[in-house]
Design an enzyme around this catalytic site. Structure first.
Site, mmCIF file in Angstrom:
data_model
loop_
_atom_site.group_PDB
_atom_site.id
_atom_site.type_symbol
_atom_site.label_atom_id
_atom_site.label_comp_id
_atom_site.label_asym_id
_atom_site.label_seq_id
_atom_site.Cartn_x
_atom_site.Cartn_y
_atom_site.Cartn_z
ATOM 1 N N CYS A 198 -5.344 4.668 -3.932
ATOM 2 C CA CYS A 198 -5.537 3.297 -3.451
ATOM 3 C C CYS A 198 -6.763 2.595 -4.023
ATOM 4 C CB CYS A 198 -5.632 3.283 -1.929
ATOM 5 S SG CYS A 198 -4.184 3.958 -1.085
ATOM 6 N N ASP A 207 -0.057 -0.691 -5.055
ATOM 7 C CA ASP A 207 -1.206 -0.071 -5.717
ATOM 8 C C ASP A 207 -0.861 1.260 -6.371
ATOM 9 O OD1 ASP A 207 -0.879 1.270 -3.308
ATOM 10 O OD2 ASP A 207 -2.905 0.875 -2.569
ATOM 11 N N ASN A 208 0.110 1.972 -5.843
ATOM 12 C CA ASN A 208 0.539 3.248 -6.439
ATOM 13 C C ASN A 208 1.886 3.640 -5.864
ATOM 14 O OD1 ASN A 208 -2.069 4.050 -4.418
ATOM 15 N ND2 ASN A 208 -0.096 4.977 -3.867
ATOM 16 N N ASP A 230 0.837 -1.198 0.000
ATOM 17 C CA ASP A 230 0.000 0.000 0.000
ATOM 18 C C ASP A 230 0.876 1.252 0.000
ATOM 19 O OD1 ASP A 230 -2.146 1.689 0.173
ATOM 20 O OD2 ASP A 230 -2.925 0.921 2.051
ATOM 21 N N ASP A 231 0.909 1.958 -1.125
ATOM 22 C CA ASP A 231 1.671 3.217 -1.246
ATOM 23 C C ASP A 231 3.179 3.000 -1.313
ATOM 24 O OD1 ASP A 231 -0.732 4.539 -1.067
ATOM 25 O OD2 ASP A 231 -0.317 5.556 0.818
#
Length: 526
Positions: A94, A328-329, A58-59
């Site tokens: 997200c 995700d990013n 996540d991130d």
């Protein structure tokens, strides 16, 4: 000799969607159904028997050192397989990004625009349209045993979205975090039943819990059927709570000061022009602290990867399993004086790590061709021997790029990145002078998003053509253009210097991409 389907422990609730051969057994006529299952396996190809493990952080950024702490992951996946150096998310946020991973579709097709319920994050509309066509549904129908653990979507578990009792179709085992990333004091939906967790490291630390429950699933699976696991640990998302043994690591580390760090953004969209430049010490201290803590949380993810790979070795399944690691990013920490966040169109927010090992993937392979998070679903379906067109995905399988001996393929010349901005209608109470229409205003009231931070970009990465063209949906019709070949940090917006014919070509590409769907999107990728 086949001996039937081994039950999972604990057994799935009626909410879990179980299909494949275990369904055949419940319906009776076992011998005939089993022969049908074997016949389908032969028709779809040997890929049906390959297992898949997908890990989505996540991130986690790719170009600002996000993979530096992950020595085990790079060794066990990247060195043993393929490292993709041009991996991108099609939207740097997200919830819409995760929906793109699950469906293989651009946001304009799955219709999840941001992290809010009104933006369709885990909304009823997403559940009726997106979830029913997500790739785990196809895997389950083809006989795969499926397992999910970790963060699903930001609004998952909200009472307006069905609460914890809602389990998306396609999952045999479901251990989903309610809401956004947390490490302690959270709620899980365990196969549709609420499960509260506290702050005991041994029992509750979410990254470790995900690893432990994955091991339980692998121990209790049916050896006769392939499996798919999707693990979504919270790291390195805020609140950046490291495991106790890692809280003192990287004490002297600071966010990198090169590239676009603390550079004024005079020629960019107004949101990028509003931060104070140079940044005050309070912002610098804040982002350095966040940078260190992000790395600390990733050490537990590194342990998770090692634990799962060793378990697959123990079960003698590693050589028959594709292991994919991504995020995700991306993320930024001080670029263009923006303290911390994502949501921007620049390389630091849209590039993601992607490492893959598995059958047919040679060790120490570097893949230069651009791949997108909408390609994950088609790739996993391709691995499983499932016709990719059945999912109506916008992406394309990158299996040929990392395992060319298995199938021929081609790289896309350009692709779309899109984002729909969010803003508070009444303004941020902690930053009253900023007024309404802004969001994520921290620290020192530097706002990271706004209602008119809504843009669409076409990114070209084909030979010597390395450009980005972006249009904003605002009253200025603002445009940003970058030549990343000569300006990799996107310091200069060259919209006023580019040949108008080039701008027209990029605009036409963007129009086509923004309206493309399924096979039409894939046709633009060749």
């Amino acid at each position: 000799m086949w001996s039937g389907c081994k039950s999972l422990s604990p057994p799935p609730t009626p909410h879990a969607q179980i299909s494949g051969f275990c369904d055949f057994k419940r319906k009776g006529d076992e011998d005939k159904s089993f022969q049908n299952f074997l016949r389908r396996s032969r028709v779809l190809g040997a890929g049906l028997t390959s297992n898949v493990l997908l890990i989505v952080t996540d991130d986690q950024d790719q170009i600002l050192g996000g993979m530096t702490p992950m020595k085990k992951t790079k060794s066990l996946i990247g060195d043993a397989g393929a490292t993709f150096i041009n991996s991108f998310t099609v939207t740097p946020l997200c919830c819409p990004s995760r929906c793109s991973i699950l469906t293989g579709r651009y946001p304009h097709n799955h219709l999840v625009r941001n992290n809010s319920l009104s933006g369709n994050c885990s909304s009823a509309a997403w559940q009726s349209r997106g979830e029913s066509e997500a790739f785990p549904v196809f895997l389950s129908k083809s006989g795969y045993q499926t397992f999910f653990a970790g963060k699903y979507l930001n609004q998952y578990g909200d009472k307006k979205a069905g609460g914890v009792g809602h389990v998306p179709p396609g999952w045999d085992q479901w251990h989903a975090l309610v809401g956004n990333s947390r490490y302690y004091n959270y709620t899980l939906s365990r196969n549709g039943v609420e499960e509260k967790h506290g702050d005991n490291y041994t029992e509750d630390y979410l990254t470790d819990l995900i690893a432990n429950r994955s091991l339980q699933f692998l121990d209790n699976r049916s050896p006769q059927r392939p499996f798919f696991l999707m693990l979504a640990p919270p790291a390195p998302h805020s609140p950046w709570t490291a495991a106790p043994q890692y809280r003192r690591h990287f004490a002297d580390v600071k966010a990198p000061r090169d590239g676009s760090f603390d550079k004024a953004a005079k020629d960019k969209h107004w949101l990028l022009r509003q931060p104070v430049n140079p940044m005050p010490n309070s912002s610098l201290d804040f982002l350095d602290d966040a940078y260190r803590k992000r790395w600390q949380t990733l050490l537990s993810v590194d342990d998770l990867v090692e634990t799962l790979v060793r378990k697959l070795e123990e079960l003698k399944e590693l050589n028959n399993t594709y292991v994919l690691f991504t995020s995700d990013n991306g993320y930024h920490t001080g670029q263009f004086s923006l303290p911390i966040d994502k949501r921007q169109l620049y390389e630091f927010d849209i590039r993601t790590p992607l490492l893959v090992r598995g059958p047919g993937v040679k060790a120490n392979t570097t893949v230069k061709a651009p791949v997108l998070n909408i390609d994950l679903a088609p790739t996993i379906l391709d691995i499983a021997g499932i016709n990719v067109s059945a999912a109506n995905a916008d992406g394309q399988s990158f299996l040929p790029l990392m395992a060319p001996a298995l199938r021929n393929g081609s790289a896309r010349p350009y692709f779309l990145v899109e984002h729909t901005g969010e803003g508070l209608s009444s303004g941020d109470p902690s930053c009253p002078k900023k007024g309404p229409g802004l969001a994520e205003c921290f620290p020192d009231c530097v706002c990271e998003d706004s209602l008119n931070n809504t843009y669409a970009c076409v990114r070209t990465l084909d030979g010597h053509d390395n450009m980005q063209y972006c249009e904003f949906a605002d009253n200025e019709s603002f445009v940003e253009v970058y030549n990343l070949g000569s300006d990799p940090h996107q310091l200069e917006n060259i919209v006023k210097k580019v040949d108008p014919a080039v701008l027209q070509t990029m605009n036409q590409r963007l129009i086509k991409l923004q309206s493309c769907q399924g096979a039409g999107c894939r046709a633009l990728s060749t």
